[in-house]
Design a protein around this motif. Structure first.
Motif, PDB file in Angstrom:
ATOM      1  N   GLY A 151      13.658 -26.031 -12.901  1.00  0.00           N
ATOM      2  CA  GLY A 151      13.455 -24.971 -12.396  1.00  0.00           C
ATOM      3  C   GLY A 151      12.838 -25.647 -10.825  1.00  0.00           C
ATOM      4  O   GLY A 151      13.784 -25.456  -9.290  1.00  0.00           O
ATOM      5  N   VAL A 152      12.304 -26.825 -11.322  1.00  0.00           N
ATOM      6  CA  VAL A 152      11.643 -27.349  -9.587  1.00  0.00           C
ATOM      7  C   VAL A 152      13.072 -28.123  -9.439  1.00  0.00           C
ATOM      8  O   VAL A 152      13.218 -28.555  -8.169  1.00  0.00           O
ATOM      9  CB  VAL A 152      10.606 -28.373 -10.309  1.00  0.00           C
ATOM     10  CG1 VAL A 152       9.955 -29.334  -9.056  1.00  0.00           C
ATOM     11  CG2 VAL A 152       9.394 -26.718 -10.304  1.00  0.00           C
ATOM     12  N   LYS A 153      14.026 -29.650 -10.002  1.00  0.00           N
ATOM     13  CA  LYS A 153      14.926 -29.443 -10.022  1.00  0.00           C
ATOM     14  C   LYS A 153      15.733 -28.510  -8.567  1.00  0.00           C
ATOM     15  O   LYS A 153      15.830 -29.349  -7.521  1.00  0.00           O
ATOM     16  CB  LYS A 153      15.201 -30.002 -10.633  1.00  0.00           C
ATOM     17  CG  LYS A 153      17.149 -31.412 -10.171  1.00  0.00           C
ATOM     18  CD  LYS A 153      17.869 -31.602 -11.572  1.00  0.00           C
ATOM     19  CE  LYS A 153      17.886 -30.217 -12.495  1.00  0.00           C
ATOM     20  NZ  LYS A 153      19.372 -31.510 -13.645  1.00  0.00           N
ATOM     21  N   VAL A 154      16.065 -27.859  -9.314  1.00  0.00           N
ATOM     22  CA  VAL A 154      16.820 -26.753  -8.287  1.00  0.00           C
ATOM     23  C   VAL A 154      16.760 -26.065  -7.383  1.00  0.00           C
ATOM     24  O   VAL A 154      16.956 -25.896  -6.087  1.00  0.00           O
ATOM     25  CB  VAL A 154      17.482 -25.895  -9.672  1.00  0.00           C
ATOM     26  CG1 VAL A 154      18.350 -24.324  -8.662  1.00  0.00           C
ATOM     27  CG2 VAL A 154      18.790 -26.184 -10.789  1.00  0.00           C
ATOM     28  N   ALA A 155      14.790 -25.057  -7.819  1.00  0.00           N
ATOM     29  CA  ALA A 155      14.508 -24.295  -6.243  1.00  0.00           C
ATOM     30  C   ALA A 155      13.700 -25.245  -5.968  1.00  0.00           C
ATOM     31  O   ALA A 155      12.954 -23.895  -5.078  1.00  0.00           O
ATOM     32  CB  ALA A 155      15.067 -23.420  -6.741  1.00  0.00           C
ATOM     33  N   GLY A 156      13.142 -26.202  -6.378  1.00  0.00           N
ATOM     34  CA  GLY A 156      11.434 -26.948  -5.646  1.00  0.00           C
ATOM     35  C   GLY A 156      10.605 -26.442  -6.533  1.00  0.00           C
ATOM     36  O   GLY A 156      10.413 -25.501  -7.732  1.00  0.00           O
ATOM     37  N   SER A 157       8.767 -26.857  -6.287  1.00  0.00           N
ATOM     38  CA  SER A 157       7.588 -26.027  -6.772  1.00  0.00           C
ATOM     39  C   SER A 157       7.763 -24.657  -7.235  1.00  0.00           C
ATOM     40  O   SER A 157       8.060 -23.331  -6.330  1.00  0.00           O
ATOM     41  CB  SER A 157       7.082 -26.648  -5.576  1.00  0.00           C
ATOM     42  OG  SER A 157       6.509 -26.091  -4.160  1.00  0.00           O
ATOM     43  N   ARG A 158       7.670 -24.065  -7.864  1.00  0.00           N
ATOM     44  CA  ARG A 158       7.156 -22.995  -8.186  1.00  0.00           C
ATOM     45  C   ARG A 158       8.230 -22.156  -8.662  1.00  0.00           C
ATOM     46  O   ARG A 158       8.233 -21.146  -8.031  1.00  0.00           O
ATOM     47  CB  ARG A 158       5.728 -22.293  -7.516  1.00  0.00           C
ATOM     48  CG  ARG A 158       4.725 -22.287  -7.504  1.00  0.00           C
ATOM     49  CD  ARG A 158       4.037 -21.158  -6.958  1.00  0.00           C
ATOM     50  NE  ARG A 158       2.848 -22.754  -5.612  1.00  0.00           N
ATOM     51  CZ  ARG A 158       2.011 -22.331  -5.118  1.00  0.00           C
ATOM     52  NH1 ARG A 158       2.039 -20.452  -4.931  1.00  0.00           N
ATOM     53  NH2 ARG A 158       1.497 -22.893  -4.389  1.00  0.00           N
ATOM     54  N   SER A 159       9.236 -22.565  -9.404  1.00  0.00           N
ATOM     55  CA  SER A 159      10.185 -22.011 -10.005  1.00  0.00           C
ATOM     56  C   SER A 159      10.366 -22.103 -10.847  1.00  0.00           C
ATOM     57  O   SER A 159       9.828 -23.456 -12.077  1.00  0.00           O
ATOM     58  CB  SER A 159      11.704 -22.770  -8.494  1.00  0.00           C
ATOM     59  OG  SER A 159      10.925 -22.338  -7.469  1.00  0.00           O
TER      60      SER A 159
END
Length: 420
Positions: A151-159
């Motif tokens: 999630g962080v890889k795709v959309a950044g922190s807190r994803s």
């Protein structure tokens, strides 16, 4: 937004409300601008009347007097343009100041900052585990329900990505909320999440709080942080019928918040994320304080019933003046027990606004005597996920690693009684 006549008559009360809520607004400046606004409106109107009168007289006058009056009328036009330019600047400042004026809190609201919030009810007991309990992230990873790393890889922190039973639980709690509210007479709404600025300003999220919203500058639109924005703005600039009130809406939507300033344990796991799903309750009601209070309690009860069906311990907290928003007259939070935090965490927020939002959005209704009045608005979370999954998973975990699914939720997850 408040009625300027009310502000003039209760300036000290408004100043005190601003102090209690920690909102910076110069009420004395507002009143001075308001006085100049009224003076200019009268001056412009008088000048226009004089110009119109001249225009009527000119054709009836002798040629020499006609030319003199034409010249006077031309000068009047120049003066009017100057006054209107000044009036436009004054109106701009007046509107900007009016948008900052807070709604006075109800007399029963606790005074103080967050530490003054008052617990009014506690339901259920936090579980006592005879084993070391896992937090929601550990439980979801154990059962392949969550992927934060990608999630962080795709959309950044807190994803995050929800997976498998995580998706079913997420959709299940939303559907449980919708079904309960439909049973209780609410109109179900799937709402726009990309809205015009007037909807954010009209519901009180702008100008204060603008930094929390995601902005799409190419289209001058904003992503909502709650379906409340779309639901309340639904009737903007309309005149409703008194006999149709109160109107009860349940809106389901994705919600987006930048969460500027949040830190610490609130950023762990799924507690405070940038994108989530929410079912929001909104009521538009007649301008009646007693009825508004009853409806506020109704909204709270709906949310409490959902938590009871999910078999979760919770408490209801009345929010103090310094922890309230600009437009709220009365506010209660529901906090649900979250074992990994060792504390109750906010899962619902119930607010009464009186006519604060309706004035901004020009939502009125025609009373039985034919007069018009601004509606009162209220809202409360029904359910917000994935935050509620924190409590659901952590409270219902078992020693063998399985997670028990509350009976009321089972029809929404394929009839399963356990995960694992």
């Amino acid at each position: 937004m408040l009625d300027i006549r009310f502000i003039r008559a209760h300036a000290d009360r408004i100043k005190e409300a601003a102090r209690l809520k920690g909102i910076e607004v110069d009420i004395d400046r507002l009143l001075a601008v308001d006085e100049r606004r009224r003076e200019l409106l009268q001056e412009v109107e008088a000048l226009k009347q004089r110009r119109n009168e001249n225009s009527r007289r000119i054709p009836k006058l002798p040629p020499d007097e006609r030319e003199r009056l034409r010249e006077e009328t031309r000068r009047l036009g120049e003066t009017i343009r100057e006054k209107e330019a000044e009036l436009a600047a004054v109106l701009e400042e007046f509107h900007a100041l009016m948008l900052l004026v807070p709604n006075p809190p109800s007399p029963d609201t606790p005074v103080g900052d967050e530490s003054a919030n008052r617990e009014v009810k506690r339901v259920g007991e936090p579980p006592s585990f005879p084993f070391p309990p896992k937090n929601h992230v550990e439980l979801m990873l154990l059962h392949d329900m969550l992927d934060v790393e990608r999630g962080v890889k795709v959309a950044g922190s807190r994803s995050y990505f929800l997976k498998n039973d995580g998706v079913l639980l997420h959709l299940g709690v939303l559907r449980l909320a919708l079904d309960l509210l439909r049973e209780r007479g609410f109109t179900l709404m799937y709402v726009p999440v990309l809205v015009n600025a007037f909807a954010m300003e009209g519901t009180g999220y702008f100008p204060l709080g603008r930094e929390q919203a995601y902005h799409i500058p190419e289209d001058e639109k904003y992503l909502v942080g709650t379906a409340e924005v779309s639901l309340v703005a639904y009737h903007a600039e309309e005149i409703l019928r008194e006999e149709d009130l109160p109107l009860r809406y349940a809106g389901i939507s994705e919600a987006f918040r930048r969460e500027v300033g949040s830190a610490g344990r609130d950023t762990f796991g799924l507690y405070r994320v940038h994108q989530f799903s929410k079912v929001e309750q909104v009521i538009l009601a007649p301008a009646d304080e007693e009825l508004s209070y009853q409806l506020h309690m109704e909204l709270l009860e709906n949310a409490e019933e959902l938590l009871r069906r999910l078999e979760l311990p919770y408490r209801v907290v009345q929010i103090a003046t310094g922890d309230m928003g600009q437009g709220q007259v009365r506010k209660h939070d529901i906090e649900t027990w979250m074992p990994s935090r060792g504390a109750y965490g906010e899962t619902h927020s119930c607010s009464t606004f009186h006519d604060f939002q309706a004035r901004r959005l020009k939502i009125r209704y025609r009373k039985s005597d034919g007069s018009l009045a601004y509606a009162y608005t209220l809202n409360n979370t029904a359910i917000a996920s994935p935050r509620i999954l924190i409590a659901l998973l952590e409270n219902h975990q078992m020693e063998d690693g399985r997670i028990r699914i509350p009976e009321a939720l089972r029809p929404y997850v394929g009839g399963k009684a356990y995960i694992g």
